[in-house]
Design a protein around this motif. Structure first.
Motif, short mmCIF file in Angstrom:
data_model
loop_
_atom_site.label_atom_id
_atom_site.label_comp_id
_atom_site.label_asym_id
_atom_site.label_seq_id
_atom_site.Cartn_x
_atom_site.Cartn_y
_atom_site.Cartn_z
N LEU A 190 0.83 -1.20 0.00
CA LEU A 190 0.00 0.00 0.00
C LEU A 190 0.87 1.26 0.00
O LEU A 190 0.61 2.21 -0.74
CB LEU A 190 -0.92 -0.01 1.23
CG LEU A 190 -1.93 1.12 1.20
CD1 LEU A 190 -3.31 0.58 0.78
CD2 LEU A 190 -2.05 1.81 2.54
N ASP B 89 -9.52 3.38 6.15
CA ASP B 89 -9.55 1.97 5.74
C ASP B 89 -10.99 1.48 5.89
O ASP B 89 -11.50 1.35 7.02
CB ASP B 89 -8.58 1.17 6.63
CG ASP B 89 -8.48 -0.29 6.21
OD1 ASP B 89 -9.05 -0.66 5.16
OD2 ASP B 89 -7.81 -1.06 6.94
N VAL C 253 -9.07 3.47 1.39
CA VAL C 253 -8.36 2.24 1.02
C VAL C 253 -9.13 1.05 1.60
O VAL C 253 -10.01 1.22 2.46
CB VAL C 253 -6.89 2.23 1.55
CG1 VAL C 253 -6.10 3.40 1.03
CG2 VAL C 253 -6.85 2.20 3.08
N THR D 64 -8.62 -3.60 2.11
CA THR D 64 -7.97 -4.85 1.73
C THR D 64 -8.97 -5.98 1.95
O THR D 64 -9.58 -6.09 3.02
CB THR D 64 -6.70 -5.13 2.58
OG1 THR D 64 -7.07 -5.18 3.96
CG2 THR D 64 -5.66 -4.06 2.41
N CYS E 270 -7.98 3.45 -3.23
CA CYS E 270 -7.02 2.41 -3.60
C CYS E 270 -7.43 1.14 -2.84
O CYS E 270 -7.23 1.05 -1.63
CB CYS E 270 -5.62 2.86 -3.19
SG CYS E 270 -4.35 1.64 -3.52
N TYR F 122 -7.33 -2.93 -2.44
CA TYR F 122 -6.64 -4.19 -2.75
C TYR F 122 -7.59 -5.36 -2.56
O TYR F 122 -8.29 -5.44 -1.54
CB TYR F 122 -5.46 -4.40 -1.81
CG TYR F 122 -4.22 -3.65 -2.22
CD1 TYR F 122 -3.22 -4.26 -2.96
CD2 TYR F 122 -4.05 -2.32 -1.86
CE1 TYR F 122 -2.08 -3.57 -3.33
CE2 TYR F 122 -2.92 -1.62 -2.23
CZ TYR F 122 -1.94 -2.25 -2.97
OH TYR F 122 -0.82 -1.56 -3.35
#
Ligand SMILES: C[S@@+](CC[C@H](N)C(=O)[O-])C[C@H]1O[C@@H](n2cnc3c(N)ncnc32)[C@H](O)[C@@H]1O
Length: 311
Positions: free
Chosen positions: A84, A108, A174, A176, A203, A205
């Motif tokens: 990241l 997040d 972000v 994940t 962004c 993931y």
């Protein structure tokens, strides 16, 4: 048949109030049977419930915390923090170069136990003046993230709720391992909420949808996860991961955001590709981002380069 994850089915939250809703064990078992997944149905049938057949919320929370604790090893092994920072560092430079001042607030979305935010806080990898906030709809997971951060006296915050209704706007969103939880219409909604916010970029993931992903996930979860729920959901996640084209299409629905993929399948070695991000930046940030990325910017593909790479 759509792939279902047990962890998505055994908790329910009112989206408006954030209040926990009761979940009937027989309903989840029935849903899994109807989906042709007898093994998952057996796992849920073994979870404790009260005399009315409602799953014990305390037992469910303890189980989810334990599974996510084991899952943190995957984040460590895949070096999710370093990956990241490789992108967010240049993105931050680009945002500053474009004349944006003020706090750099990283949110997040669906932080779970907050491994990423806690890692960023512990390493200081994004430099000073970075506000680190983890948000999750699941009160038990985000409560444990907060407890762990306090134990280590880390400079970060955890909030229970919807990441898109925080009082303060994110500079960058972000996540994940969250995107595959949304089926396609909800995925576009997820990106639209970020385009409509004051954020500069996102962004996210997630598992790269390669043919090897379910095998890799099976090996990791077999070796490292103890509870059958963790083993089941790990493989289901890899099976339901969205492919590059789907992610790019969904990200393109975010208003006033330029959708990009970093290291999509066609420019990366399929044996090494595990996670890759889909990115959105306000259009004026693309050039400074590419400049800040240097040689790595060749791996950042917009929809037209992605279509070209497919030919
Ligand atoms: C599988 S967990 C991912 C956990 C964590 N990111 C990790 O890598 O371990 C997905 C989480 O996303 C959360 N979630 C989904 N949409 C959200 C939203 N809009 N705001 C906050 N949390 C959200 C769910 O509550 C769930 O706990």
């Amino acid at each position: 048949m759509p792939q279902l994850e047990i962890s998505d089915l055994i908790t329910a939250t009112d989206p408006e109030s954030g209040r926990r809703l009761p979940v009937r064990r027989a309903d989840v078992v029935g849903q899994l049977h109807a989906n042709g997944n007898a093994r998952a149905a057996r796992i849920v049938a073994g979870l404790p419930a009260d005399q009315d057949g409602v799953l014990d919320p305390g037992a469910v929370d303890r189980l989810l915390i334990s599974v996510h604790t084991e899952l943190q090893r995957l984040s460590e092994e895949l070096r999710i923090g370093q990956r990241l920072v490789h992108l967010i560092g240049p993105l931050r430079t680009a945002i500053r170069a474009a004349g944006h001042t003020g706090p750099f607030r990283l949110v997040d979305v669906g932080c779970g136990l907050g491994f990423l935010i806690r890692w960023l806080a512990a390493t200081g990898a994004l430099g000073p003046d970075t506000e680190l906030i983890g948000v999750d709809l699941n009160a038990a997971l985000v409560g444990e993230a907060d407890r762990l951060a306090r134990a280590e006296r880390l400079d970060c915050r955890f909030v229970h709720g919807n990441a898109f209704t925080l009082p303060e706007a994110a500079t960058v969103y972000v996540s994940t391992g969250v995107l595959h939880h949304f089926p396609e219409p909800a995925l576009a909604e997820f990106f639209r909420a970020q385009g409509a916010s004051p954020a500069m970029a996102f962004c996210h993931y997630d598992i790269a949808a390669t043919g090897l992903a379910p095998i890799g996930a099976w090996m990791f979860h077999r070796a490292r996860m103890r509870h059958p729920l963790g083993r089941h959901d790990g493989v289901a996640s890899a099976r339901r991961a969205h492919d590059d084209a789907t992610l790019l299409r969904a990200a393109a629905t975010a208003p006033d955001m330029r959708p990009l993929l970093y290291e999509p399948r066609r420019v990366a070695n399929p044996f090494c590709t595990t996670l890759r991000p889909v990115i959105g930046v306000r259009p004026h940030l693309e050039a400074p981002l590419r400049q800040a990325l240097g040689r790595s910017s060749r791996r950042l593909l917009g929809p037209e380069q992605f279509a070209g790479a497919a030919r």
